[in-house]
Scaffold this active site. Structure first.
Site, short mmCIF file in Angstrom:
data_model
loop_
_atom_site.label_atom_id
_atom_site.label_comp_id
_atom_site.label_asym_id
_atom_site.label_seq_id
_atom_site.Cartn_x
_atom_site.Cartn_y
_atom_site.Cartn_z
CG ASN A 228 -7.00 -0.56 1.49
OD1 ASN A 228 -6.27 -0.29 0.55
ND2 ASN A 228 -6.53 -0.87 2.70
CB CYS B 194 -0.96 0.00 1.18
SG CYS B 194 -2.16 -1.36 1.14
CG HIS C 262 -3.08 3.51 2.10
ND1 HIS C 262 -3.69 3.08 0.94
CD2 HIS C 262 -3.11 2.44 2.95
CE1 HIS C 262 -4.09 1.83 1.08
NE2 HIS C 262 -3.74 1.42 2.29
#
Length: 351
Positions: free
Chosen positions: A300, A128, A270
């Protein structure tokens, strides 16, 4: 705010004097198929209220069968190139944790799909936080003169590696891609990237991982078990480390840029989890109305989340020219990173 960040485990790289990476275009793409919380409740022991309260997610986009990360990256890359006014690039970097295959890298396939065969192309695997790592790599290419224009793409098809029956992960992760075009320019002009702050802690790799399929498992001569190829995450531990390292990296990036939290017009963390994003904003002292979010609508999307949100915000006019923007991410590795830039305000959008 908790004072000055601990930089003992971080690496900061500033652009070389006289030649900096400047944002010239942005683009994004999510697959058309939408999976709502209600759809997940048909086969998972969960509810819309449970998912929203713990993650902030109401729906997510997922790829159709036979569609992989490269297709997402190509769409986002094409949009970024168009936003930048077209033209070629000297390098393509794809940040992803869901490559088309273990070997070769996905970036050359993406470059070819964009009509860029022959240019340098490589993947970045930092889960990520991959997009921030990829930005740093691109900035290095530009600073050293290796490239004048670089296409940086964050793309993941995380629905392909998440156990659909795992309530802890299936409700969170989704698919998408975001991209930016960077060009050589001056560190003083709008759109120039500030110093990147990067860090990692491999001793905690087991918190976010896919156990099987790699060289360690293959060297045993045994096939992976049914559960070994799915993504695993220890959520409670991840939450604590995500807030800590994302906050520290963000504060370090602000310090290196000579900014204070009050100077930030938009913080783009993020999109891991709505609660994490809120906690990070509070810890570094940025008001909630300056913390951008789209996790409710897209989930996500791993390495895609930051560039996807940048492109989405830019397309809707959320950034004024000269706006000061901070981005920060945390992911498997463990790995984290942050950087800053001012918004150029001159990018093209539209059909």
């Amino acid at each position: 705010m908790n004072g000055h960040p601990d930089l003992s485990a971080a690496t900061a790289v500033a652009p070389a004097a006289g030649r900096a990476a400047v944002i010239a275009g942005v683009g994004s793409w999510v697959p058309p198929r939408i999976v709502t919380n209600e759809e997940l409740t048909r086969y998972l022991d969960t509810s819309d209220e449970w998912i929203r309260s713990r993650t902030g997610i109401a729906r997510r986009h997922v790829v159709d069968p036979g569609v992989g990360t490269a297709a997402l990256a190509i769409e986002a890359g094409a949009a970024a190139l168009k936003s930048a006014g077209g033209g070629d690039v000297d390098s393509v970097i794809v940040a992803t944790a869901t490559p088309e295959r273990l070997c070769p890298a996905t970036a050359p396939q993406v470059a070819a799909g964009l009509g860029l065969s022959g240019v340098a192309a490589h993947d970045v695997a930092a889960v990520c936080s991959g997009f921030v790592y990829a930005l740093n790599s691109a900035a290095g290419q530009i600073a050293t003169g290796t490239a004048d224009r670089v296409l940086v793409i964050g793309a993941d098809a995380f629905s392909t590696i998440v156990d659909p029956m795992d309530r802890q992960t299936a409700v969170i992760f989704a698919d998408g891609a975001g991209a930016v075009v960077l060009r050589a320019g001056s560190a003083s002009e709008p759109g120039a990237l500030g110093p990147c702050v990067l860090g990692s802690d491999g001793e905690l790799a087991e918190l976010i991982m896919i156990p099987g399929g790699g060289s360690a498992q293959r060297s045993t001569g045994q096939l992976p078990g049914p559960d070994d190829l799915w993504f695993h995450m220890r959520g409670r531990d991840v939450y604590r480390y995500a807030v800590e390292h994302t906050s520290n990296a963000a504060l370090a990036a602000l310090d290196r840029a000579g900014w204070r939290p009050a100077d930030v017009d938009c913080f783009i963390p993020h999109q891991a989890n709505a609660r994490i994003c809120t906690a990070v904003g509070e810890r570094i002292g940025i008001p909630a109305d300056r913390v951008a979010s789209n996790i409710e609508r897209v989930g996500n999307t791993a390495a895609a989340s930051i560039p996807l949100l940048i492109a989405e915000s830019a397309a809707t006019g959320a950034f004024d020219p000269g706006a000061r923007i901070l981005i920060a991410a945390f992911g498997g590795g463990l790995a984290w990173g942050a950087t800053t830039f001012t918004w150029p305000g001159t990018l093209g959008f539209g059909d």
